[in-house]
Structures are given as structure tokens and as C-alpha cells.
Design an enzyme around this catalytic site. Structure first.
Site, PDB file in Angstrom:
ATOM      1  N   CYS A  62       0.776  -1.244   0.000  1.00  0.00           N
ATOM      2  CA  CYS A  62       0.000   0.000   0.000  1.00  0.00           C
ATOM      3  C   CYS A  62       0.808   1.295   0.000  1.00  0.00           C
ATOM      4  CB  CYS A  62      -1.076   0.002   1.082  1.00  0.00           C
ATOM      5  SG  CYS A  62      -0.457  -0.153   2.764  1.00  0.00           S
ATOM      6  N   ARG A  77      10.446  -9.822  -1.662  1.00  0.00           N
ATOM      7  CA  ARG A  77      11.184  -9.709  -0.403  1.00  0.00           C
ATOM      8  C   ARG A  77      12.351 -10.665  -0.424  1.00  0.00           C
ATOM      9  NH1 ARG A  77       6.555  -9.098   4.323  1.00  0.00           N
ATOM     10  NH2 ARG A  77       5.516  -7.370   3.273  1.00  0.00           N
ATOM     11  N   GLU A  97      13.736 -12.921   1.471  1.00  0.00           N
ATOM     12  CA  GLU A  97      13.047 -13.496   2.626  1.00  0.00           C
ATOM     13  C   GLU A  97      13.978 -13.841   3.789  1.00  0.00           C
ATOM     14  OE1 GLU A  97      10.601 -14.299   4.439  1.00  0.00           O
ATOM     15  OE2 GLU A  97       9.037 -13.382   3.231  1.00  0.00           O
ATOM     16  N   ARG A 154       7.003 -19.944   1.070  1.00  0.00           N
ATOM     17  CA  ARG A 154       7.794 -18.793   1.505  1.00  0.00           C
ATOM     18  C   ARG A 154       8.711 -18.450   0.345  1.00  0.00           C
ATOM     19  NH1 ARG A 154       8.938 -16.264   6.323  1.00  0.00           N
ATOM     20  NH2 ARG A 154       7.805 -17.761   7.581  1.00  0.00           N
ATOM     21  N   GLU A 182      -4.103  -6.250  -2.357  1.00  0.00           N
ATOM     22  CA  GLU A 182      -3.951  -5.333  -1.235  1.00  0.00           C
ATOM     23  C   GLU A 182      -5.212  -4.473  -1.138  1.00  0.00           C
ATOM     24  OE1 GLU A 182      -1.620  -5.296   0.929  1.00  0.00           O
ATOM     25  OE2 GLU A 182      -1.448  -3.290   1.800  1.00  0.00           O
ATOM     26  N   ASP A 191      -3.080 -11.261  12.376  1.00  0.00           N
ATOM     27  CA  ASP A 191      -2.575 -12.236  11.411  1.00  0.00           C
ATOM     28  C   ASP A 191      -3.541 -13.404  11.306  1.00  0.00           C
ATOM     29  OD1 ASP A 191      -0.286 -11.021  10.563  1.00  0.00           O
ATOM     30  OD2 ASP A 191       1.088 -12.259  11.749  1.00  0.00           O
ATOM     31  N   GLU A 203       1.300 -18.126   8.534  1.00  0.00           N
ATOM     32  CA  GLU A 203       0.622 -16.835   8.372  1.00  0.00           C
ATOM     33  C   GLU A 203       0.259 -16.701   6.908  1.00  0.00           C
ATOM     34  OE1 GLU A 203       3.114 -13.410   9.232  1.00  0.00           O
ATOM     35  OE2 GLU A 203       1.745 -12.236   7.978  1.00  0.00           O
ATOM     36  N   ASN A 214      -3.371 -10.911   6.496  1.00  0.00           N
ATOM     37  CA  ASN A 214      -3.564 -10.102   7.693  1.00  0.00           C
ATOM     38  C   ASN A 214      -4.588  -8.999   7.450  1.00  0.00           C
ATOM     39  OD1 ASN A 214      -2.270  -7.768   6.575  1.00  0.00           O
ATOM     40  ND2 ASN A 214      -0.332  -8.830   6.849  1.00  0.00           N
ATOM     41  N   CYS A 244      -5.503  -1.615   6.250  1.00  0.00           N
ATOM     42  CA  CYS A 244      -5.163  -2.359   5.047  1.00  0.00           C
ATOM     43  C   CYS A 244      -5.175  -3.846   5.343  1.00  0.00           C
ATOM     44  CB  CYS A 244      -3.816  -1.930   4.475  1.00  0.00           C
ATOM     45  SG  CYS A 244      -2.425  -2.332   5.517  1.00  0.00           S
ATOM     46  N   ARG A 264       0.232 -17.846  -0.340  1.00  0.00           N
ATOM     47  CA  ARG A 264      -0.053 -18.359   1.000  1.00  0.00           C
ATOM     48  C   ARG A 264      -1.422 -19.038   1.070  1.00  0.00           C
ATOM     49  NH1 ARG A 264       3.530 -16.207   4.978  1.00  0.00           N
ATOM     50  NH2 ARG A 264       5.533 -16.108   3.894  1.00  0.00           N
TER      51      ARG A 264
END
Lengths: 497, 497
Positions: free
Chosen positions: B304, B334, B336, B345, B353, B414, B427, B430, B456, B463
Site C-alpha cells: 500500500c 522480499r 526473505e 515462503r 492489497e 494475522d 501466516e 492479515n 489495510c 499463501r
């Protein structure tokens, strides 16, 4: 072309005793071994032979048919056989004392530092290239690549630099032009778009996004579902390895956004950077530059190359053909060469990428089917004034090459739309038949062993929007009914004081 | 906390004649000017005053209430008034000879090089910080930021490093578990996914992409359309400027993929690189590293922040509220930290988003509505075993901070799904109430002047897929009917020999 090489075969013992045998072999090689495969009267020739202690020194000249560096390699095996059998002497390696190539050219060429080239000169007729190479470089085709590089540079000069080929194929009737304005300022005024924080980057509000998604929906229905394409998700960070295989590693460097990972993800390693920022509220760029690795590649440029590792090294079952897939999963980024302008020429953009693969016939026919579907959209739904041109294939342009390819079916058709506000045309998408380039580059085979070709087509949403808004304006009520029906009611976006 | 400062007011002329007046002012300031705003008996105190030629030298000690560096600034104006009016002498500036802060701590803290800190020591009771600063640094809050930084480090040590807060909120009933396998190897075997060319990156074939798009369709229908969200397109290259305002510049460095543009797009500048590659077929990384700029930012990390420049500096009309938008236009990346694993992952991922903004009440209530809709999806459509936990807010975690925030309504929930194959939880998305952080950071106001909050929620498609496949397996026939109905018939993907 003319090549002149002086090289030594280093031997395991002095070869003085083999003098006569070696001379006979060399004399025999001229006109036979060193002319094999060349047209009558062409090939390489040994001009001089000297035997000095543990060195057999040869001076070779040649034309382009059996290049002197290939000639010296051709000599190695018979020489080794001769010395080994009769004299128990081995060849330890080839050493090149000097190697010079002359390539006819009307002009000098631009070149800063070419690896293995110690000197380059132009005398009005030829470019003379002195190379510093050894046996491993010859075996690794280095001299040939240098010659190809210079030859391509000469050809590019001949084409008048990097100008692309362009040939009109088809032009639509003129459609109603409802605007004479550059659309971006008006889009900004209405809060449909706002410039992002980076160069050539936009944030699209609800109204503009609805238009983009409507274009996507039209392509999905009228092209992709109609012709039976499956959606995939292609990666968006592209590594060197992919660009080596796709050919982009040859020339895409000026327009890449490069990506560097951190040297480590250890928070302690980075704490200094965080601390600096927290105290000064400034980003310590020099410190960060020390803590990141060299680039591992860059952001998505052409959208299809990172798809190909999915098929890399695979043999595809015959009943899986034709392969017809598309991707719309993320952004492409180019450090734009033509100057950025509004949403029309941007650094960050959104594209649907369509890829198909099969026999050469299928790939060519499929391109035609896709052309027909696009025509339907631009004529019947968007009612655009547009045209098509046969251009330098996108992959050649992106590799820094010019002209078209050898096969008349292989190449790129650019779609251009008329931009009334600047009385010029905008390239807004393309359709390409890429020949065997990708299956070959990524080593993809078919079960039957048939030749594989591929094609691709990129639908640029920013370019579609620019074309549509430039011709039809931003007022919903003026848009073609056929398009309004699909768009539906526009969402209510942002209102600022 | 204890502060000790020695500083000089530099004057435009010797101030010997003003000796008595200055001494009186200083003596008056202790207990009044230097204690203003502090609790009874607290504040700063001038310990010593010396007048030497064109310097008025003060030694100040203080507690945290009126820090010594603030105290010396407080003195400047009355001193200037006194010297100006009566003696026609001006103050040219403040020079700090020495500045030392002592912060109580049970442990030393990690810190390499903190700007403006010349020495730091720990004696078992206190951390002693020697700073090299001047008047501009005091005016720019540098000493305060240094104290905050060290205080935060002490607090973080107290929390036992960077451990996050975690508090179970809700747990679903156990649903049928139809698999005990790690899904990724099976997905690879079936050619649903293949590893991309980069670290933690996957290429998704037609079947896997269909699942992702089905998740997207479910979220679109059951959350976004249901609650009245509008789609936008957020940028995916994020500049430092955005991360400064979002707070990520405080601590996100270890996990960023950094982006560097070319120093110029002039093809001649890059020809050397192309030539090198064409001859050697190797990428000249050192040469490229010289030809690119320092990083301008990085790839999308949190999705965001790059939306907010759309609203930056704007006052939003009251009837435009609530703002409810979402983005699904590209990838997040990312480097990670937890070790990459399968599609579970990854370094490159796809996320929807969702962002909302309005009054604090609206934002908190909206979070509840979103929670309800997610619950419907996970209970009634996907039939997952899942739970919710109240955790360190994502923005604090990403800024390298720990704990929760001051306001009990502000924070992150989460969602975790049970992963049977490793008997642990993952996870997978969220929901966050971010308080006034973003409207404040990007200077967004409402017409009415009411306080603005935002929230957000990130839906991670990798995931979701990992959760679903881990619990329900990869065999279509075993999946919940409610989900199969939406998926429809799976596309036929690739078959390799």
C-alpha cells in the site's frame, strides 16, 4: 576479409629430427586440409614454417572461408599423430604470437574496449583488428565472435545507425475523432490518474483502472477465450541467465532497471543504515551501495522471456500442442529511450503478454488469427483509426540489431494508432512470429522432433488507453456504444478540495 | 537520563562589559526559563558561566525534561535581546564543545556507527553517549533522535531482541485434513508450477494460475464487491521518498530488492558492455556496476505505501468518504528472512492489497466487516482449519520496532492456517488498523478536518494456495464442493516427455 596469424605448437621435446616430415605435412595441408569446405581456390595457406627447439612456428594467411585461427586448429591433430607415432613427441598446446584480421569497410566503427582486441585501426578501405588470444579462446569461438561483432557494426553503420525497418501493411478507414487534446493533463485534472513517486510512473484511480480492466476483459473474451488460451503467471524479476538465452543480454542494457539484492539479510549488517536514517532522516545511499550485491538482472522488460524456463530443457508431448498461454500478472519497466510523456510513454507499464508455440505453420497461422481478432476489437468495439506496419523484429531491435530476419514469415507487426493532438502515430501493440529463436534458446523440443516456432503479442494497456482517449476523449457520453456497453457505469473516484 | 553540555555563544564583539548582566540572566534562568514545562524540581541548570573575549561559555546539566541541548537554545533569545539592546552586540552562533548523555540501561546495545556520536560506552548502569554536534543539528532534532534511537535499542534488548508480540484471538473448528504432504513437490511433479530463474521465484502453469485467479474471484465477490471497494493500480517500483513517508526507511533494508537505473540511456555509453557480452558470452558485472546509479528505491515490499502519493497533500471532500480501494496489479518482492520454502515462503509473490480510510470509527468497524467476510470464505468455501492472532503491527515490525502500539484499536491481526505436513501454522494474510500513520505521513486531510485513520489487508495468493493444498491436497475430486463450483473444470496444462 583477410586473416594473418603467427602461432607456435609447443612440443614436449625438440622436434629438429622431425623437420622434413613436418615440412611435408605442412606443404600437403596447403590446398587440401586448409582448403576443405572452402570454394575452389579459397581457404587458408601456411606461408612459413620454422622449427626452433620445442616450438613449431607457423605463419598462416587466409580469407573468410577457413579462417587462419581455424586453420591452426586443423593442423593440430595430424601434427600430433605424426609426432606421436614416429617420434614419441607430444603437442602441449598452441600459442598465438600475433593475429590480425582485416575487414573491408567504408567507415570506421564505434568500439571502446573489445575483449581480446589489443588494437583496431581504419585506413579508408579496411578495419584492421589485432587480437590477443590463445588456444582456449579459439576453441571458445572468441575470434569468430569478434569478427561477427565488427561485421555487425559495419552493417549497422551502413543502415545509417540503428534505424529500424518500417513498412506499412494496412491502414483502417478514418473513424470519428472526438478530441484534439493530449489526454493526460485532462486525466490528471479529473483525478483519474496521478503521477507516481518514480520517473514515468502513474497511479491509476478507479475510473482509469476500470478502463484498463475493460480492455483486459475485451482481450480475454475476444482474443484469448475465443482462440483457446490458458492463463499463466510469468515471473517479473528477470535474471541474466534468462536474458542470455533470450538474446537480450546482447543489447538491452541502456533501458534496464537493474535489481540488486542485499549482500546479506542479517539485521546487524544493516543496523548502521537504519541508525543513520533514524538520526538524520536521510537515506545513506553510499553506505547502501556498499551493502548490496552487483545486479542479478533487472525488472521485466520484454514479458515473455521469463516464461521460457518453464519449458527449458523439456520435450513436449505431441498432444500438448499447440501451446497457447498468456500472462497479465504484473508490471514491465523500461528506462525509456524516447523521452517519457504522460501515460503514453512511461517507465512502468501494464501489458497482457500472449505466447504461442507449435509447428512453423501453426505459429504463422495463429498470428493471422490473432490479427483478425484485434481487427475486430479496434474496428467494431473501440472504433479506432489505426494501421499496421512490418518492422524490425522486436527481439532484433532489443538486441541492438537492425533490418529484418532471413525468413520472410519471421518478424514483428506493429500496431499504430492515430494521435490527433500531435498529428502523429503511436505504436500501441504488436504481434510477432519469432521463428525458432525461443525454443532453440531455451532448448525446448517436441516429442515428434518437429521444428518448433513461437510467437508473441504484447497488449500495452497504457498505450490502448492513450490511443482511445486521444481519439475519443475522456467524456463517457461520447464513447462508442459498443465500448460503453462493456465498460458499464464508471466508478466514482476521488474528489479533492 | 542525564545530560551534560559545554557550549559557547559566539558574539560579534567582546562582552566583558556585559559580564554582570549576563550573569544575572543566567542565574535567573535556572529554575525559571530552564525548568519551564518540566515537573517541579526538574529541568536544566547552568553550572558554570565564563565570559572570554567574544565567547560566552556555559556548562549545562539536565535530566530528560529540558534536555541540555534544548536549554542552550532557550538561552539564545533572551541573551540576544540583552546584548543587542544594551550593548549593540549580536550573537553569531552557538558552538558545542562537548555534549554527553547518560541513559540508564542494564545492557549495552548494538550500534556500529551512529552519525554525530563520537563515542559510546556502557558501565553496567548507564550508556554514555558523546555527541559532536552544532547549533544546526540541535535545531534539526539530531540529539533527540539519537536519544530515541538508543532508548529504542535498550527497549528492544529488553523485549529479548526482535521478537514479535503474538496473542491468539480466535481459532476455527478442525476441518477435514485430506493431505499430510508438503504440496510443492507434488505441484512440481504435475507441472503445475516450476521454479523460476531467480531465488524464491515460481512460474505458475495453467492449473495453478486458475487456482490463484479463483481465489482472486472469491475475494472480489465476497469481500470487495460485497463491501463496495474500487479497484486501483498502485505502482510497483517504490522510491525512497515513499518509504520515508511510510516509515519503511527506518528498517526494511535487509529484505529489499534494490533497484538501480542506468546512469544514462545513451547506447554509446553501454556499447562496451554489449560488445563484451557478444564476444565472451559473459555478463560484465563489474563494468555494469560502474554504469548504474545508486539505488533509487526497491521493488514493492508492502503493497500500500506507493498508493499514498495519490492522496499526498490533498484534502478529501467529505462526500468522497469512506475511501475503499484495492490493488492486484503486480508482484511484491522480499529477500526473505525466514528461509525460502516451496511456494509457501517465496521472494516474489502475488497479493491483493485492500486499503480503506475514514474516521477512526469507520476504519475500526470496516476491519470487523472484512474479518467477517474472510471468515465466511475460510469457513464456507475453503473449509480451512485456521486461527487469528493479534500481533506486532506490520508497520512496526517492518520498521524494526517491537511490541504493540499505544492505541488498543491500532494493530495487526494475522491469519494463520494449519499446515498438517509440518504440524505447524502458516501466516497467510492479515488485517490491520494503521491508525493515523498514513494520513499523517502523507499529509492527507479531510474537508471536515476530522481525524483520519486507515486500514489495510493483504491477501497473499501463494499463501492461500499453500494453505489450501496443504490441507486439502492437490486432487480436484477431494476439494470442497463449494470451492470446486467456483473453480469449474481445471484447464489442461503441460505434459512433458
Amino acid at each position: 576479409m583477410y586473416f594473418h596469424l603467427i602461432g607456435n605448437f609447443n612440443t614436449s621435446a625438440p622436434t629438429g629430427q622431425a623437420d622434413a616430415d613436418v615440412a611435408a605435412l605442412v606443404s600437403e595441408a596447403n590446398g587440401t586440409l586448409l582448403a576443405k569446405g572452402a570454394p575452389e581456390g579459397k581457404g587458408a595457406r601456411i606461408l612459413d614454417l620454422r622449427i626452433e627447439d620445442q616450438k613449431i612456428r607457423v605463419e598462416i594467411e587466409s580469407d573468410q572461408y577457413v579462417r587462419a585461427h581455424d586453420a591452426i586448429l586443423r593442423l593440430r591433430k595430424p601434427l600430433a599423430t605424426l609426432l606421436g607415432k614416429k617420434y614419441r613427441i607430444g603437442i602441449r598446446g598452441i600459442e598465438i604470437e600475433s593475429y590480425v584480421a582485416k575487414i573491408p569497410s567504408k567507415n570506421p566503427v564505434k568500439a571502446e574496449k573489445i575483449p581480446y582486441v589489443s588494437n583496431m585501426a581504419f585506413d579508408g578501405d579496411d578495419i584492421t583488428i589485432e587480437m590477443e588470444i590463445g588456444e582456449p579462446e579459439i576453441r571458445n569461438s572468441i575470434p569468430d565472435r569478434i569478427i561477427t561483432l565488427i561485421t555487425d557494426k559495419i552493417a549497422a553503420e551502413g543502415y545509417g545507425g540503428k534505424e529500424e525497418h518500417w513498412n506499412l501493411l494496412w491502414e483502417s478507414a478514418e473513424k470519428p475523432i472526438l478530441s484534439g487534446e493530449d489526454p493526460t493533463p485532462e486525466l490528471v485534472k479529473r483525478n483519474w490518474v496521478k503521477h507516481g513517486a518514480s520517473r514515468g510512473q502513474w497511479i491509476y484511480g478507479p475510473e482509469a483502472t476500470r478502463i484498463f480492466r475493460t480492455f483486459e476483459q475485451i482481450v480475454k473474451k475476444e482474443v484469448l477465450d475465443f482462440l483457446g488460451y490458458q492463463e499463466m503467471i510469468f515471473p517479473k524479476l528477470v535474471t541474466w541467465d534468462v536474458w542470455k538465452k533470450s538474446g537480450h543480454a546482447k543489447g538491452v542494457y541502456p533501458e534496464i532497471y537493474y535489481v540488486c539484492p542485499p549482500k546479506t539479510r542479517d539485521p546487524d549488517f544493516w543496523e548502521e543504515v537504519s541508525d543513520y536514517y533514524k538520526v538524520t532522516h536521510e537515506i545513506p545511499l553510499d553506505l547502501i551501495a556498499e551493502k548490496i550485491d552487483k545486479p542479478i538482472g533487472g525488472l521485466c522488460y520484454a514479458q515473455c522471456p521469463p516464461f521460457w524456463p518453464f519449458l527449458q530443457g523439456k520435450t513436449i508431448a505431441d498432444d500438448a500442442f499447440p501451446i497457447q498461454v498468456f500472462d497479465r500478472s504484473g508490471t514491465s519497466h523500461r528506462y525509456e529511450s524516447g523521452g517519457i510523456h504522460g501515460i503514453e510513454r512511461v517507465d512502468e507499464f501494464h501489458r497482457i503478454e500472449i505466447v504461442w508455440m507449435g509447428t512453423p505453420e501453426h505459429v504463422v497461422e495463429e498470428a493471422e488469427r490473432i490479427h483478425e481478432r484485434y481487427k475486430y476489437i479496434f474496428e467494431e468495439i473501440l472504433e479506432l483509426t489505426w494501421r499496421k506496419a512490418w518492422v524490425t523484429p522486436w527481439f532484433m531491435a532489443q538486441e541492438g540489431l537492425t533490418g529484418t530476419t532471413g525468413n520472410e514469415k519471421v518478424g514483428t507487426t506493429d500496431y499504430e494508432s492515430f494521435m490527433p493532438y500531435r498529428d502523429d502515430w503511436l505504436e500501441f501493440q504488436n504481434v510477432s512470429v519469432n521463428g525458432d529463436k525461443y525454443p532453440l534458446g531455451f532448448n525446448v523440443k517436441s516429442q515428434s522432433g518437429n521444428e518448433l516456432w513461437s510467437g508473441c503479442s504484447g497488449v500495452g494497456l497504457e498505450r490502448w488507453a492513450s490511443s482511445f482517449f486521444a481519439q475519443k476523449g475522456i467524456d463517457y457520453e461520447n464513447w462508442p456504444e459498443s465500448f460503453k456497453e462493456i465498460v458499464g457505469e464508471l466508478p466514482k473516484g476521488f474528489a479533492f478540495m
